[in-house]
Design an enzyme around this catalytic site. Structure first.
Site, PDB file in Angstrom:
ATOM      1  N   GLU A 211       0.793  -1.239   0.000  1.00  0.00           N
ATOM      2  CA  GLU A 211       0.000   0.000   0.000  1.00  0.00           C
ATOM      3  C   GLU A 211       0.825   1.289   0.000  1.00  0.00           C
ATOM      4  O   GLU A 211       0.616   2.170   0.829  1.00  0.00           O
ATOM      5  CB  GLU A 211      -0.952  -0.002   1.207  1.00  0.00           C
TER       6      GLU A 211
ATOM      7  N   ASP B  61     -12.155 -10.345  -0.485  1.00  0.00           N
ATOM      8  CA  ASP B  61     -13.417 -10.424   0.262  1.00  0.00           C
ATOM      9  C   ASP B  61     -14.406  -9.510  -0.449  1.00  0.00           C
ATOM     10  O   ASP B  61     -14.018  -8.483  -1.002  1.00  0.00           O
ATOM     11  CB  ASP B  61     -13.272 -10.130   1.768  1.00  0.00           C
TER      12      ASP B  61
ATOM     13  N   GLU C 141      -6.129 -10.687  -1.073  1.00  0.00           N
ATOM     14  CA  GLU C 141      -6.915 -10.473   0.152  1.00  0.00           C
ATOM     15  C   GLU C 141      -8.405 -10.413  -0.171  1.00  0.00           C
ATOM     16  O   GLU C 141      -9.149  -9.591   0.372  1.00  0.00           O
ATOM     17  CB  GLU C 141      -6.479  -9.158   0.839  1.00  0.00           C
TER      18      GLU C 141
END
Ligand code: XIL
Length: 462
Positions: free
Chosen positions: A161, A268, A266
């Site tokens: 990030e 979701d 990741e």
């Protein structure tokens, strides 16, 4: 009637034939696409299917049963982050990370290391640092943690990030970024020197379609590849709400076309369209040959960091949801066979050898400065870390002269300006590391081909 041995063997043959033909048809039915777990169905095209795991849940039998049954890759949810692994400067704690790694190894799964440098979950001591001090602490962290897990991980999220949201396509401001724009490549180089066999990834979110942020990252990866900065993979977190961008697959493909592996790291997905979107994302990965696998960010909805959004594949009781079936069906429908890559740096040999470390120190000159070289060598190359230490007065600028052995050549460098690349190579401080208090040190480094054995370094104030 008594059976003759001939009629017996005929009967045995007949039933063996029946069993065999039944057996064959059963086997065919399975291999034709009816694998019944996420891991097994992803493996049909050479891919992994992973989940984030929290060490604290490894005593929960429902959780562990699903983990063992369904997944072939594990990402520690928090246990390998900076705050967990180096809670005090120079004091490392691998308890949680090792626990997850051991669980994975003992059940035949692999591990994605996450994450060496991230502006969040920095330990408090690092949050309070800036400049060359922080740069040194960052690089030491990368080196130490990557060395601890050397040879044991599938990949590392070396940097997490680092890009800003919105339309700028620029780096995100952080104390890490303020140590100099080259912090990301310095981190990748340090990680490669410490662990030549882990694939090195850049990982981020809001990068799921072609947009300003993903294009900023795309440009960085392209630049890294062109300059030989060791990067092997890009992670797309894919925390999605209601939908995936229409160009999700095309975005993965443009990164893959740069020669890096892509991974969904990741995943979701919240919203009423959840199952369909899970199917779309899975099919996108399957359609891209360099997409090596998918990882969901937790097992049950109750394990999710997105509290109350129920974005995962199992409900709070561990039952499979419609989203689970959508993913399984997509995996079983097949796709491109993934082509596994091995980490390679143009200047690094493909067969990793055990690095040797040697240190050469020059005599400190009072009032001036000294330089020492620490060498991480392998067959055909090396990374040199040069420590510049101020004498009894502070430095306000420094120059280091290194003499390389015959046949050695510098291929890249960080934290110093370079003149020359073979023989006598001189180095000057950059803007953020010229000032060094009396008795204190700063470091720069370079990577080279050939043997670095016997490099000498001398320092002078400038
Ligand atoms: C999250 C964890 O799931 C939480 O347990 C923790 O409190 C915060 O971090 N992007 C990342 C992950 O790269 O490390 C984050 O994980 C979620 C967002």
């Amino acid at each position: 009637m008594k059976m003759t041995s001939r009629s017996l063997s005929r009967a045995a043959l007949a039933s063996a034939f029946l069993a065999t033909s039944l057996g064959v048809s059963l086997v065919l039915a399975t291999s034709a696409g009816a694998a019944t777990t996420l891991g097994a169905s992803a493996a049909q095209t050479g891919r992994y299917f992973g989940t984030a795991v929290s060490a604290g849940k490894l005593g929960d039998s429902t959780y562990v049963n699903i983990l063992n049954r369904e997944f072939t890759m594990i990402t520690p949810e928090n246990e390998m982050k900076w705050d967990a692994t180096e809670p005090n400067r120079g004091q490392f704690n691998y308890t949680g990370g090792d626990r997850i790694l051991n669980q994975a190894v003992s059940t035949g799964k692999r591990v994605r290391g996450h994450a060496l440098l991230w502006y969040q979950q920095e330990p408090g001591w690092a949050q309070r640092m800036e400049g060359s001090d922080l740069r040194q602490a960052m690089m030491n962290h990368v080196t130490q943690v990557a060395t601890h897990y050397k040879g044991k991980l599938y990949s590392w999220d070396v940097v997490n990030e680092a890009f800003a949201d919105g339309g700028s396509g620029a780096r995100r401001d952080s104390n890490l970024q303020r140590t100099g724009n080259d912090w990301i490549e310095a981190a990748f180089r340090a990680a490669r020197a410490a662990d030549p066999s882990a694939k090195l990834c850049y990982n981020d979110y809001n990068t799921d379609g072609v947009n300003a942020k993903s294009t900023g990252i795309y440009n960085m990866v392209r630049d890294f590849k062109s300059r030989g900065v060791p990067i092997d993979c890009v992670g797309f977190q894919s925390h999605l709400t209601n939908s995936a961008p229409g160009d999700y697959q095309a975005n993965l493909q443009r990164f893959a076309d740069l020669g890096v592996e892509v991974q969904i790291t990741e995943l979701d997905i919240s919203g009423s369209n959840q199952a369909a979107v899970y199917g779309t994302v899975t099919r996108a990965c399957l359609a891209v040959a360099r997409c090596a696998g998918l990882t969901v960010w937790g097992i049950r909805d109750s394990d999710s960091w997105r509290t109350g959004e129920n974005p995962l594949l199992f409900d709070g009781s561990g039952n499979k949801k419609a989203a689970y079936n959508a993913v399984l069906d997509a995996l079983n429908a097949g796709g491109t066979t993934t082509t596994p890559t091995t980490p390679t740096t143009p200047t690094t040999p493909t067969t990793p050898t055990t690095p040797t470390t040697t240190t050469t120190t020059t005599t400190p000159v009072p009032g001036d400065c000294s330089a020492s070289v620490s060498l991480n060598s392998w067959n055909g190359g090396f990374v040199a870390t040069v420590k510049v230490t101020a004498g009894s007065t502070a430095l306000d600028g420094w120059r280091v002269t290194t003499v390389l052995p015959a046949g050695a050549a510098v291929t890249s460098a960080w934290n110093a300006g370079q003149t020359g690349s073979t023989g006598t190579v001189t180095w000057a401080n950059v803007t953020y590391n010229g000032t060094v208090a009396a008795g204190q040190s700063t470091e720069f480094g370079f990577q080279g081909t050939g043997s670095g054995d016997g490099i000498t370094a001398a320092c002078a104030a400038s």
